[in-house]
Design a protein around this motif. Structure first.
Motif, mmCIF file in Angstrom:
data_model
loop_
_atom_site.group_PDB
_atom_site.id
_atom_site.type_symbol
_atom_site.label_atom_id
_atom_site.label_comp_id
_atom_site.label_asym_id
_atom_site.label_seq_id
_atom_site.Cartn_x
_atom_site.Cartn_y
_atom_site.Cartn_z
ATOM 1 N N LEU A 121 0.832 -1.207 0.000
ATOM 2 C CA LEU A 121 0.000 0.000 0.000
ATOM 3 C C LEU A 121 0.863 1.251 0.000
ATOM 4 O O LEU A 121 0.541 2.242 -0.694
ATOM 5 C CB LEU A 121 -0.929 -0.008 1.225
ATOM 6 C CG LEU A 121 -1.865 1.203 1.360
ATOM 7 C CD1 LEU A 121 -2.747 1.349 0.131
ATOM 8 C CD2 LEU A 121 -2.716 1.079 2.622
ATOM 9 N N GLU A 122 1.956 1.231 0.756
ATOM 10 C CA GLU A 122 2.876 2.371 0.742
ATOM 11 C C GLU A 122 3.493 2.559 -0.639
ATOM 12 O O GLU A 122 3.647 3.691 -1.117
ATOM 13 C CB GLU A 122 3.974 2.174 1.790
ATOM 14 C CG GLU A 122 3.499 2.328 3.222
ATOM 15 C CD GLU A 122 2.862 3.689 3.471
ATOM 16 O OE1 GLU A 122 3.451 4.702 3.034
ATOM 17 O OE2 GLU A 122 1.785 3.730 4.092
ATOM 18 N N LYS A 123 3.846 1.469 -1.279
ATOM 19 C CA LYS A 123 4.379 1.563 -2.641
ATOM 20 C C LYS A 123 3.326 2.107 -3.597
ATOM 21 O O LYS A 123 3.656 2.841 -4.540
ATOM 22 C CB LYS A 123 4.853 0.179 -3.104
ATOM 23 C CG LYS A 123 6.116 -0.310 -2.422
ATOM 24 C CD LYS A 123 6.566 -1.649 -2.981
ATOM 25 C CE LYS A 123 7.860 -2.115 -2.337
ATOM 26 N NZ LYS A 123 8.322 -3.428 -2.860
ATOM 27 N N THR A 124 2.082 1.750 -3.345
ATOM 28 C CA THR A 124 0.998 2.259 -4.188
ATOM 29 C C THR A 124 0.918 3.776 -4.105
ATOM 30 O O THR A 124 0.779 4.460 -5.134
ATOM 31 C CB THR A 124 -0.347 1.640 -3.748
ATOM 32 O OG1 THR A 124 -0.286 0.226 -3.878
ATOM 33 C CG2 THR A 124 -1.491 2.172 -4.598
ATOM 34 N N LYS A 125 1.017 4.314 -2.891
ATOM 35 C CA LYS A 125 0.933 5.765 -2.714
ATOM 36 C C LYS A 125 2.117 6.488 -3.339
ATOM 37 O O LYS A 125 2.003 7.662 -3.705
ATOM 38 C CB LYS A 125 0.855 6.093 -1.220
ATOM 39 C CG LYS A 125 -0.418 5.580 -0.550
ATOM 40 C CD LYS A 125 -0.415 5.857 0.943
ATOM 41 C CE LYS A 125 -1.682 5.331 1.611
ATOM 42 N NZ LYS A 125 -1.695 5.564 3.071
ATOM 43 N N LEU A 126 3.234 5.778 -3.472
ATOM 44 C CA LEU A 126 4.436 6.402 -4.043
ATOM 45 C C LEU A 126 4.573 6.165 -5.546
ATOM 46 O O LEU A 126 5.100 7.028 -6.262
ATOM 47 C CB LEU A 126 5.688 5.855 -3.339
ATOM 48 C CG LEU A 126 5.862 6.210 -1.864
ATOM 49 C CD1 LEU A 126 7.076 5.487 -1.296
ATOM 50 C CD2 LEU A 126 6.000 7.717 -1.679
ATOM 51 N N ASN A 127 4.097 5.021 -6.036
ATOM 52 C CA ASN A 127 4.422 4.608 -7.398
ATOM 53 C C ASN A 127 3.231 4.461 -8.336
ATOM 54 O O ASN A 127 3.431 4.210 -9.526
ATOM 55 C CB ASN A 127 5.175 3.268 -7.372
ATOM 56 C CG ASN A 127 6.479 3.351 -6.601
ATOM 57 O OD1 ASN A 127 7.161 4.365 -6.629
ATOM 58 N ND2 ASN A 127 6.820 2.285 -5.885
ATOM 59 N N ASN A 128 2.007 4.588 -7.823
ATOM 60 C CA ASN A 128 0.864 4.435 -8.720
ATOM 61 C C ASN A 128 0.939 5.480 -9.823
ATOM 62 O O ASN A 128 1.101 6.680 -9.566
ATOM 63 C CB ASN A 128 -0.440 4.572 -7.943
ATOM 64 C CG ASN A 128 -1.654 4.471 -8.839
ATOM 65 O OD1 ASN A 128 -2.131 5.462 -9.366
ATOM 66 N ND2 ASN A 128 -2.162 3.258 -9.017
ATOM 67 N N VAL A 129 0.822 5.048 -11.067
ATOM 68 C CA VAL A 129 1.060 5.941 -12.193
ATOM 69 C C VAL A 129 0.011 7.046 -12.272
ATOM 70 O O VAL A 129 0.316 8.182 -12.664
ATOM 71 C CB VAL A 129 1.115 5.116 -13.505
ATOM 72 C CG1 VAL A 129 -0.250 4.535 -13.859
ATOM 73 C CG2 VAL A 129 1.657 5.965 -14.653
ATOM 74 N N SER A 130 -1.222 6.766 -11.884
ATOM 75 C CA SER A 130 -2.260 7.805 -11.915
ATOM 76 C C SER A 130 -1.968 8.897 -10.900
ATOM 77 O O SER A 130 -2.163 10.097 -11.182
ATOM 78 C CB SER A 130 -3.632 7.189 -11.657
ATOM 79 O OG SER A 130 -3.984 6.273 -12.674
ATOM 80 N N LEU A 131 -1.499 8.503 -9.718
ATOM 81 C CA LEU A 131 -1.132 9.493 -8.706
ATOM 82 C C LEU A 131 0.066 10.327 -9.155
ATOM 83 O O LEU A 131 0.099 11.548 -8.948
ATOM 84 C CB LEU A 131 -0.813 8.790 -7.382
ATOM 85 C CG LEU A 131 -1.986 8.132 -6.653
ATOM 86 C CD1 LEU A 131 -1.492 7.396 -5.419
ATOM 87 C CD2 LEU A 131 -3.035 9.163 -6.270
ATOM 88 N N LEU A 132 1.031 9.695 -9.774
ATOM 89 C CA LEU A 132 2.202 10.422 -10.271
ATOM 90 C C LEU A 132 1.811 11.393 -11.382
ATOM 91 O O LEU A 132 2.342 12.513 -11.462
ATOM 92 C CB LEU A 132 3.257 9.434 -10.776
ATOM 93 C CG LEU A 132 3.915 8.549 -9.707
ATOM 94 C CD1 LEU A 132 4.856 7.537 -10.348
ATOM 95 C CD2 LEU A 132 4.663 9.394 -8.695
ATOM 96 N N GLN A 133 0.873 10.999 -12.236
ATOM 97 C CA GLN A 133 0.399 11.894 -13.285
ATOM 98 C C GLN A 133 -0.322 13.096 -12.680
ATOM 99 O O GLN A 133 -0.123 14.236 -13.136
ATOM 100 C CB GLN A 133 -0.539 11.134 -14.225
ATOM 101 C CG GLN A 133 0.176 10.172 -15.166
ATOM 102 C CD GLN A 133 -0.809 9.350 -15.980
ATOM 103 O OE1 GLN A 133 -1.757 8.770 -15.459
ATOM 104 N NE2 GLN A 133 -0.583 9.289 -17.279
#
Length: 439
Positions: A246-258
């Motif tokens: 889940l922590e990786k999701t908050k850091l690496n999710n491509v939609s969040l990064l966009q």
């Protein structure tokens, strides 16, 4: 139709193309998709354009250099009166003028607009890379959804062929028993009906398998052999920790990064618009050459040539533009606030999707394990029923039911197996780890 006739038709129908086929591994599928998938190719071109736009040649920091040249020829009739009253007439007097120059223009200061625009282009390049990554992730998930559908249909085909073999043996046995008067024609007819149903299921499954292979090859850009098999071995990434993922999701999710990159772009848009409130200071320079010649008797100078360098600084300041710049700044601030709200909403949405995907993955792993155990039970039940059927202790209907229970258990196990794998890949895509694992 006799059993021998049916078997002959079956062999003709399915015997074609039964030779050895190449096995497309997951590693080969990834490599082929990255090189030949059209969506990925287009995404790479988009990244290349963004990279060009973010380069120094598009930054506005370099000067402009312009070359100019020209030539004119005039032929005129002229008449002039001198101080002593004499009149002179020039007919067909020709005048020639030549000029050439090199002009330099460079912006020394533009309210830092160039700086913010250059940084914005860098962020736009990062955004295009994220969009390309999103395309690759989506393509990979699509690729393996189809790949594992091919694998599932391949195993289903094998299971149905085994069922066909069992049904053919039963038909042969029923035929012999009827010939020797050990049972009625009804047993033969029931066996023929069952084998016909099995053959239909096998035909439909094989056709669906061929269609799905074509779908897979389409994702690969039609770059692979027309006939191929896939690897049916599946490994699961079983050492996943939910909190860590889940922590990786908050850091690496491509939609969040966009979304984060879009916020950065909007912040630079505000600064770029504010830069229009400040003056522009520019440097100009020129080197020029001019020559003119006149053969008229009225001319004081027959030929004139000059050359030289000129330079200067100019300042422009848009003191009032009717309020358009102020409006642009206000709208850019509102857009930034909107994107921050969207970012907050997206965080909640991504976390919800992650939890749903996690639960779905865990449940499908459990279902897969249950189906594996169910196979053992169904196989034991079928083996015992088959032995009793051979000695006449169970009816053909009971034997058929045990056979159907086994094939249904095998098909359910296959579906559970690949559903769990695709669910795992979906979870990894949400977390931004899909491209970091070995398939």
């Amino acid at each position: 139709m006799t059993s021998k006739t049916y078997i002959s038709i079956f062999l003709v129908f399915f015997g074609i193309g039964a030779g050895a086929q190449e096995v497309l591994t997951t590693e080969e599928a990834i490599a082929l998709a990255l090189d030949h998938n059209y969506g990925i190719k287009i995404a790479k071109n988009t990244v290349e354009i963004a990279e060009n736009n973010a380069g120094i040649l598009n930054s506005g920091y370099l000067p402009t250099l312009t070359g100019n040249a020209g030539a004119t020829i005039e032929v005129q009739n002229s008449e002039g009166q001198l101080a002593d009253g004499a009149v002179r007439i020039a007919e067909g007097a020709e005048t020639r003028r030549y000029n050439a120059s090199v002009d330099l223009s460079y912006t020394l200061f533009d309210g830092l607009g160039r700086l913010y625009n250059y940084k914005r282009l860098k962020e736009q390049y990062q955004l295009s890379e994220l969009e390309a990554r999103s395309t690759i992730e989506t393509t990979m998930l699509q690729l393996f959804s189809i790949y594992y559908s091919v694998a599932e249909l391949t195993e289903n085909t094998d299971a149905l062929e085994q069922t066909m073999a069992i049904s053919k043996k039963r038909l042969t046995r029923a035929g012999y028993q009827f010939d020797y008067g050990q049972n009625t024609k009804l047993e033969v007819l029931n066996a023929e009906v069952d084998i016909n149903n099995d053959s239909i299921n096998l035909i439909v499954t094989k056709q669906l398998l061929q269609n799905t292979k074509r779908d897979l090859n389409f994702v690969l850009g039609n770059s692979y052999a027309e006939q191929f098999n896939v690897d049916t071995d599946v490994d699961f990434v079983l050492d996943i920790d939910k909190d860590e993922l889940l922590e990786k999701t908050k850091l690496n999710n491509v939609s969040l990064l966009q979304a984060e990159t879009n916020i950065n772009i909007s912040e630079f848009d505000i600064k770029t618009n504010k830069a229009q409130f400040l003056p522009n200071i520019g440097l100009i320079g020129s080197y020029g050459w001019n020559e003119s010649s006149n053969n008229s008797p009225l001319a004081f100078v027959i030929q004139n040539t000059n050359s030289g360098i000129s330079g200067g600084i100019n300042l422009t300041w848009n003191l009032f533009d009717g309020g358009s710049t102020l409006t642009s700044v206000k709208n850019a601030k509102i857009l930034l606030e909107t994107q921050k709200l969207q970012m907050e909403q997206l965080n909640i949405d991504i976390e919800r999707n992650f939890n749903n995907a996690w639960d779905d993955y865990q449940n499908k792993l459990i279902i897969f394990q249950v189906q594996k155990n169910n196979i053992i039970t169904a196989q034991n039940n079928f083996d015992r029923t088959e032995e009793k059927f051979k000695i006449g202790q169970v009816t053909s209907i009971e034997f058929r039911q045990a056979q159907l229970n086994l094939i249904n258990a095998e098909l359910s196990r296959n579906q559970a197996k690949y559903d769990a794998k695709v669910s795992e890949l979906t979870l990894l895509q949400i977390s931004g780890e899909l491209l970091n694992i070995a398939f």
